[in-house]
Design an enzyme around this catalytic site. Structure first.
Site, PDB file in Angstrom:
ATOM      1  CE  LYS A 175       7.375   1.144  -1.935  1.00  0.00           C
ATOM      2  NZ  LYS A 175       6.129   1.933  -2.096  1.00  0.00           N
ATOM      3  N   GLY A 211      -3.838   9.431   3.923  1.00  0.00           N
ATOM      4  CA  GLY A 211      -2.728  10.198   4.471  1.00  0.00           C
ATOM      5  C   GLY A 211      -1.988   9.566   5.626  1.00  0.00           C
TER       6      GLY A 211
END
Length: 326
Positions: free
Chosen positions: A71, A223
């Site tokens: 990625k 998060g």
């Protein structure tokens, strides 16, 4: 051989959630048994532009399949105002491990969102109570959708409480799911009292306290992705059965990075890594457990596992492909 080039909508079309959850679980198991190659994330930082590039390569040799890919992610905070582009952009190159041939190039943003939801579902399956029927979500951004879609494949979720200071985002979320779930807005306390809670915000000051949580809530803390960020108060992670995805990443930039750095949390407070639970080396939820927490930072092995699912579905569905060597 042909190469598929898949945009975000095509990734979404072929990212079948139950298959993603299964593949990501396989990847965690392979990680726990040492059947992966996953070099540390590398950074390139062009000083003149105020952003950076990050590469995340991996190879997974799972039970019944293997996969390789990388990625390539860029993070440019000035993009929205200066160029009308997203802050984060990403691509995944998925390759044939046997030949090195690039089988697919696909949107990495959509893939990351969906594999992150799948990881939370794996953790929920091993750490939440079996009869969990309610789910709270703090933060109504794009990741909140993936969290609900994935978690609801492993538990019979019926009631959903979403909390976000942006009323418009909450309204969009409720509208998207009101035909599938009993879904409503609520404050952080109402969301945190549910059987399963996913927190998907970028905050640095904790917003969920121990008093907010139910007696047996399972929390997916998603998060925190940089040093200094955290969503859960110290009392939550110190008292919970705490499970992480990767020691180095979590202590550096995950939910536990601040209490770890401050010395209020140490190795004795961490039950183990999710892969150890998936493989049965450590127990998941047991009857005596109260609150459980999964610190999710995201691993390249999850991207590769998810990319395999998307590629194979695109291939089997007859998506357009290109002759890479012509």
């Amino acid at each position: 051989m042909e190469t598929f080039v898949l945009d975000d909508s095509e990734v979404a079309e072929h990212a079948h959630t139950p298959a993603l959850v299964s593949a990501v679980e396989d990847a965690f198991a392979a990680y726990a048994t040492g059947a992966v190659e996953m070099p540390a994330k590398s950074y390139v930082e062009p000083d003149a532009y105020g952003g950076d590039f990050r590469s995340m390569p991996a190879y997974v040799d799972a039970d019944g399949w293997d996969a390789a890919g990388v990625k390539w992610v860029s993070v440019y905070p000035d993009n929205p105002e200066a160029h009308g582009l997203p802050t984060v952009l990403g691509l995944v190159i998925y390759s044939d491990p046997a030949t090195g041939f690039p089988l697919a190039v696909m949107d990495g943003t959509e893939l990351t969102m969906r594999r992150t939801g799948a990881a939370a579902a794996v953790a929920t399956d091993h750490l939440a109570v079996d009869d969990a029927t309610s789910m709270g979500i703090v933060g109504a951004g794009v990741q909140s959708y993936a969290q609900l879609e994935a978690v609801s494949t492993v538990r019979p979720i019926g009631e959903v409480v979403v909390s976000d200071p942006d009323d418009e985002r909450v309204d969009r979320f409720v509208e998207a799911f009101e035909d599938e779930f009993t879904v409503r807005s609520g404050d952080v306390g109402a969301a945190a009292a549910c059987d399963v809670l996913s927190t998907v915000t970028p905050v640095e000051d904790p917003i969920v306290t121990a008093a907010d949580l139910g007696e047996r809530t399972h929390v997916n803390a998603v998060g925190a992705d940089a040093p200094g960020k955290r969503e859960l108060a110290d009392g939550v992670v110190e008292a919970a059965k705490l499970v992480i995805d990767d020691h180095e990443q979590c202590t550096h930039s995950g939910e536990i990075n601040v209490p770890w750095t401050e010395g209020t949390l140490d190795a004795a407070d961490v039950h183990g890594e999710l892969g150890e639970i998936v493989t049965g080396r450590l127990d998941g939820r047991v009857s005596a457990d109260g609150v459980t927490v999964f610190d999710s930072t995201g691993l390249a092995i999850q991207d590769v596992a998810a990319a395999r699912i998307v590629y194979e579905a695109a291939r089997d569905d007859g998506a357009d492909a290109y002759d890479f060597l012509s």
